[in-house]
Motif scaffolding. Structure first.
Motif, PDB file in Angstrom:
ATOM      1  N   SER A   1      19.153  -7.241  -4.697  1.00 13.47           N
ATOM      2  CA  SER A   1      17.894  -7.989  -4.680  1.00 13.47           C
ATOM      3  C   SER A   1      18.018  -9.117  -5.690  1.00 13.47           C
ATOM      4  N   ALA A   2      17.983 -10.332  -5.185  1.00 13.77           N
ATOM      5  CA  ALA A   2      17.997 -11.483  -6.096  1.00 13.77           C
ATOM      6  C   ALA A   2      16.660 -11.547  -6.823  1.00 13.77           C
ATOM      7  N   LEU A   3      15.603 -11.095  -6.133  1.00 15.40           N
ATOM      8  CA  LEU A   3      14.264 -11.111  -6.726  1.00 15.40           C
ATOM      9  C   LEU A   3      14.182 -10.160  -7.923  1.00 15.40           C
ATOM     10  N   ASP A   4      14.582  -8.916  -7.726  1.00 13.83           N
ATOM     11  CA  ASP A   4      14.475  -7.911  -8.785  1.00 13.83           C
ATOM     12  C   ASP A   4      15.753  -7.767  -9.609  1.00 13.83           C
TER      13      ASP A   4
ATOM     14  N   SER B   1      20.465 -18.499   7.594  1.00 11.75           N
ATOM     15  CA  SER B   1      19.509 -19.212   6.770  1.00 11.75           C
ATOM     16  C   SER B   1      18.459 -18.238   6.207  1.00 11.75           C
ATOM     17  N   ALA B   2      18.069 -18.449   4.979  1.00  6.23           N
ATOM     18  CA  ALA B   2      16.963 -17.727   4.318  1.00  6.23           C
ATOM     19  C   ALA B   2      17.243 -16.250   4.002  1.00  6.23           C
ATOM     20  N   VAL B   3      18.511 -15.841   4.018  1.00  6.88           N
ATOM     21  CA  VAL B   3      18.825 -14.457   3.633  1.00  6.88           C
ATOM     22  C   VAL B   3      18.840 -14.287   2.111  1.00  6.88           C
ATOM     23  N   GLY B   4      18.879 -15.422   1.393  1.00  8.63           N
ATOM     24  CA  GLY B   4      18.836 -15.367  -0.071  1.00  8.63           C
ATOM     25  C   GLY B   4      20.127 -15.788  -0.753  1.00  8.63           C
ATOM     26  N   LYS B   5      20.961 -16.528  -0.044  1.00  7.97           N
ATOM     27  CA  LYS B   5      22.260 -16.943  -0.613  1.00  7.97           C
ATOM     28  C   LYS B   5      22.076 -17.764  -1.884  1.00  7.97           C
ATOM     29  N   SER B   6      21.208 -18.791  -1.807  1.00  4.73           N
ATOM     30  CA  SER B   6      21.045 -19.683  -2.961  1.00  4.73           C
ATOM     31  C   SER B   6      20.446 -18.931  -4.146  1.00  4.73           C
ATOM     32  N   ASN B   7      19.533 -18.014  -3.846  1.00  2.00           N
ATOM     33  CA  ASN B   7      18.925 -17.248  -4.940  1.00  2.00           C
ATOM     34  C   ASN B   7      19.888 -16.234  -5.551  1.00  2.00           C
ATOM     35  N   LEU B   8      20.769 -15.676  -4.755  1.00  3.12           N
ATOM     36  CA  LEU B   8      21.788 -14.773  -5.316  1.00  3.12           C
ATOM     37  C   LEU B   8      22.648 -15.550  -6.307  1.00  3.12           C
TER      38      LEU B   8
ATOM     39  N   PHE C   1      15.363 -17.322 -10.347  1.00  2.00           N
ATOM     40  CA  PHE C   1      14.958 -17.005  -8.977  1.00  2.00           C
ATOM     41  C   PHE C   1      13.876 -17.984  -8.568  1.00  2.00           C
ATOM     42  N   ASP C   2      13.923 -18.417  -7.289  1.00  2.00           N
ATOM     43  CA  ASP C   2      12.948 -19.379  -6.796  1.00  2.00           C
ATOM     44  C   ASP C   2      12.239 -18.790  -5.577  1.00  2.00           C
ATOM     45  N   LEU C   3      10.928 -18.618  -5.715  1.00  2.00           N
ATOM     46  CA  LEU C   3      10.164 -18.018  -4.603  1.00  2.00           C
ATOM     47  C   LEU C   3      10.006 -18.953  -3.413  1.00  2.00           C
ATOM     48  N   ASN C   4      10.059 -20.238  -3.666  1.00  2.00           N
ATOM     49  CA  ASN C   4       9.873 -21.193  -2.570  1.00  2.00           C
ATOM     50  C   ASN C   4      11.159 -21.369  -1.792  1.00  2.00           C
ATOM     51  N   THR C   5      11.019 -21.296  -0.478  1.00  2.00           N
ATOM     52  CA  THR C   5      12.189 -21.541   0.351  1.00  2.00           C
ATOM     53  C   THR C   5      12.437 -23.039   0.357  1.00  2.00           C
ATOM     54  N   LYS C   6      13.592 -23.406  -0.094  1.00  2.00           N
ATOM     55  CA  LYS C   6      13.964 -24.806   0.119  1.00  2.00           C
ATOM     56  C   LYS C   6      15.433 -24.820   0.512  1.00  2.00           C
TER      57      LYS C   6
ATOM     58  N   ASN D   1      20.956  -8.192   1.260  1.00  2.00           N
ATOM     59  CA  ASN D   1      20.042  -8.672   0.213  1.00  2.00           C
ATOM     60  C   ASN D   1      18.583  -8.317   0.535  1.00  2.00           C
ATOM     61  N   LYS D   2      17.715  -8.468  -0.450  1.00  2.00           N
ATOM     62  CA  LYS D   2      16.268  -8.194  -0.390  1.00  2.00           C
ATOM     63  C   LYS D   2      15.990  -6.687  -0.300  1.00  2.00           C
ATOM     64  N   CYS D   3      16.793  -5.890  -1.015  1.00  2.00           N
ATOM     65  CA  CYS D   3      16.576  -4.436  -0.966  1.00  2.00           C
ATOM     66  C   CYS D   3      15.275  -4.045  -1.648  1.00  2.00           C
ATOM     67  N   ASP D   4      14.602  -5.017  -2.280  1.00  2.00           N
ATOM     68  CA  ASP D   4      13.258  -4.748  -2.815  1.00  2.00           C
ATOM     69  C   ASP D   4      12.238  -4.591  -1.684  1.00  2.00           C
ATOM     70  N   LEU D   5      12.570  -5.083  -0.493  1.00  2.00           N
ATOM     71  CA  LEU D   5      11.623  -5.025   0.632  1.00  2.00           C
ATOM     72  C   LEU D   5      11.782  -3.725   1.425  1.00  2.00           C
TER      73      LEU D   5
HETATM   74  P1  GDP Z   1      19.308 -19.117   1.738  1.00  2.00           P
HETATM   75  O1  GDP Z   1      18.783 -19.992   2.836  1.00  2.00           O
HETATM   76  O2  GDP Z   1      20.172 -18.030   2.300  1.00  2.00           O
HETATM   77  O3  GDP Z   1      19.957 -19.878   0.640  1.00  2.00           O
HETATM   78  O4  GDP Z   1      18.043 -18.325   1.125  1.00  2.00           O
HETATM   79  P2  GDP Z   1      17.194 -18.669  -0.191  1.00  2.00           P
HETATM   80  O5  GDP Z   1      17.914 -18.252  -1.422  1.00  2.00           O
HETATM   81  O6  GDP Z   1      16.700 -20.069  -0.119  1.00  2.00           O
HETATM   82  O7  GDP Z   1      15.982 -17.645  -0.002  1.00  2.00           O
HETATM   83  C1  GDP Z   1      15.160 -17.668   1.147  1.00  2.00           C
HETATM   84  C2  GDP Z   1      13.825 -17.018   0.837  1.00  2.00           C
HETATM   85  O8  GDP Z   1      13.998 -15.642   0.553  1.00  2.00           O
HETATM   86  C3  GDP Z   1      13.120 -17.607  -0.385  1.00  2.00           C
HETATM   87  O9  GDP Z   1      11.741 -17.642  -0.121  1.00  2.00           O
HETATM   88  C4  GDP Z   1      13.432 -16.629  -1.485  1.00  2.00           C
HETATM   89  O10 GDP Z   1      12.419 -16.630  -2.451  1.00  2.00           O
HETATM   90  C5  GDP Z   1      13.489 -15.316  -0.721  1.00  2.00           C
HETATM   91  N1  GDP Z   1      14.403 -14.342  -1.335  1.00  2.00           N
HETATM   92  C6  GDP Z   1      15.691 -14.550  -1.739  1.00  2.00           C
HETATM   93  N2  GDP Z   1      16.221 -13.428  -2.255  1.00  2.00           N
HETATM   94  C7  GDP Z   1      15.263 -12.481  -2.181  1.00  2.00           C
HETATM   95  C8  GDP Z   1      15.198 -11.103  -2.559  1.00  2.00           C
HETATM   96  O11 GDP Z   1      16.145 -10.501  -3.077  1.00  2.00           O
HETATM   97  N3  GDP Z   1      14.025 -10.447  -2.290  1.00  2.00           N
HETATM   98  C9  GDP Z   1      12.966 -11.063  -1.722  1.00  2.00           C
HETATM   99  N4  GDP Z   1      11.852 -10.323  -1.519  1.00  2.00           N
HETATM  100  N5  GDP Z   1      12.973 -12.356  -1.372  1.00  2.00           N
HETATM  101  C10 GDP Z   1      14.107 -13.057  -1.587  1.00  2.00           C
END
Ligand code: GDP
Ligand code: MG
Length: 219
Positions: free
Chosen positions: A196-199, A20-27, A36-41, A166-170
């Motif tokens: 990085s889904a963010l960048d 959970s929260a690794v960024g699957k949905s945002n990828l 890209f969505d900053l809010n975790t949902k 994922n999140k190689c911006d961090l």
């Molecule tokens: P999922 O539970 O695996 O589907 O994860 P989400 O796509 O919902 O992302 C979880 C959280 O991580 C959210 O707050 C996103 O904004 C954040 N996030 C996702 N991808 C990235 C990324 O590449 N970089 C950073 N810094 N945050 C990310």
């Protein structure tokens, strides 16, 4: 266009898995809609997006599935994996626990495809609904050959698997080195990439490695 000439069209199912929260949905949303969505949902319900790609002049529809927030152990149903030709196994480079889970996700992926091809006697109502839904969606797409092609690929060849850090911006809070990612990928026989889904780094590349590998596997 080209598909009418060749009479061929491909539909590839690809699943995105990982904690959970690794960024699957945002990828997925970055790849499919450049969003890209900053809010975790948590993802609600099984969702997939279809992306069209051209490979060697052939139109390929990649049907990419996202988990329904079912990331707990064994909560992802076999219907989710059913017919998948590719998988992105995602972890978060800033959280080691998500990297430690990779082997578990790989086991689950392997187990599900084995279960599927052995028998499907244990189908629950939920699974049944999902599979009916899945096959309906597939029928709606004009990809008549894809079922054969999927079966062939599933029976004859491996699922194309990519390990995604994922999140190689961090970089400043990195908890898993690139070398560690590579080494696990090598020992498990996976492709490896950091994203990085963010960048918007390597997201397209990651999905297209999967799509091209599936294409190579079946042709
Ligand atoms: P999922 O539970 O695996 O589907 O994860 P989400 O796509 O919902 O992302 C979880 C959280 O991580 C959210 O707050 C996103 O904004 C954040 N996030 C996702 N991808 C990235 C990324 O590449 N970089 C950073 N810094 N945050 C990310
Ligand atoms: Mg999600």
């Amino acid at each position: 266009m080209g598909e009418e000439d060749s009479g061929e069209e491909y539909l590839f199912k690809i699943v995105v898995i990982g904690d959970s929260a690794v960024g699957k949905s945002n990828l997925l949303s970055r790849y499919a809609r450049n969003e890209f969505d900053l809010n975790t949902k948590a993802t609600v319900g099984v969702e997939f997006q279809t992306v069209c790609v051209e490979i060697n002049g052939k139109e390929v529809k990649a049907q990419i599935w996202d988990t329904a927030g079912q990331e707990r152990f064994r909560a992802v149903t076999s219907a989710y994996y059913r017919g998948a030709l590719g998988a992105l196994i995602v972890y978060d480079i800033s959280r080691r626990t998500t990297f430690d889970s990779v082997s578990r996700w790989l086991e689950e992926l392997n187990r599900s495809s084995e279960d599927f091809w052995k028998s499907d006697g244990s189908t629950s109502v939920g699974n049944l609904l999902l599979s009916v839904l899945g096959s309906l969606c597939q029928q709606l797409l004009p990809a008549l050959d894809s079922a054969n092609c999927m079966c062939k690929a599933h029976c004859d060849t491996a699922v194309a698997r990519i390990l995604v850090g994922n999140k190689c911006d961090l970089e400043d809070i990195r908890d898993v080195s690139v070398e560690e990612g590579k080494s696990v990928a090598e020992s498990e026989g996976l492709f490896f990439i950091e994203t990085s889904a963010l960048d918007s780094i390597n997201v397209k590349v990651a999905f297209e490695i999967a799509i091209k590998e599936i294409y190579n596997n079946i042709s």
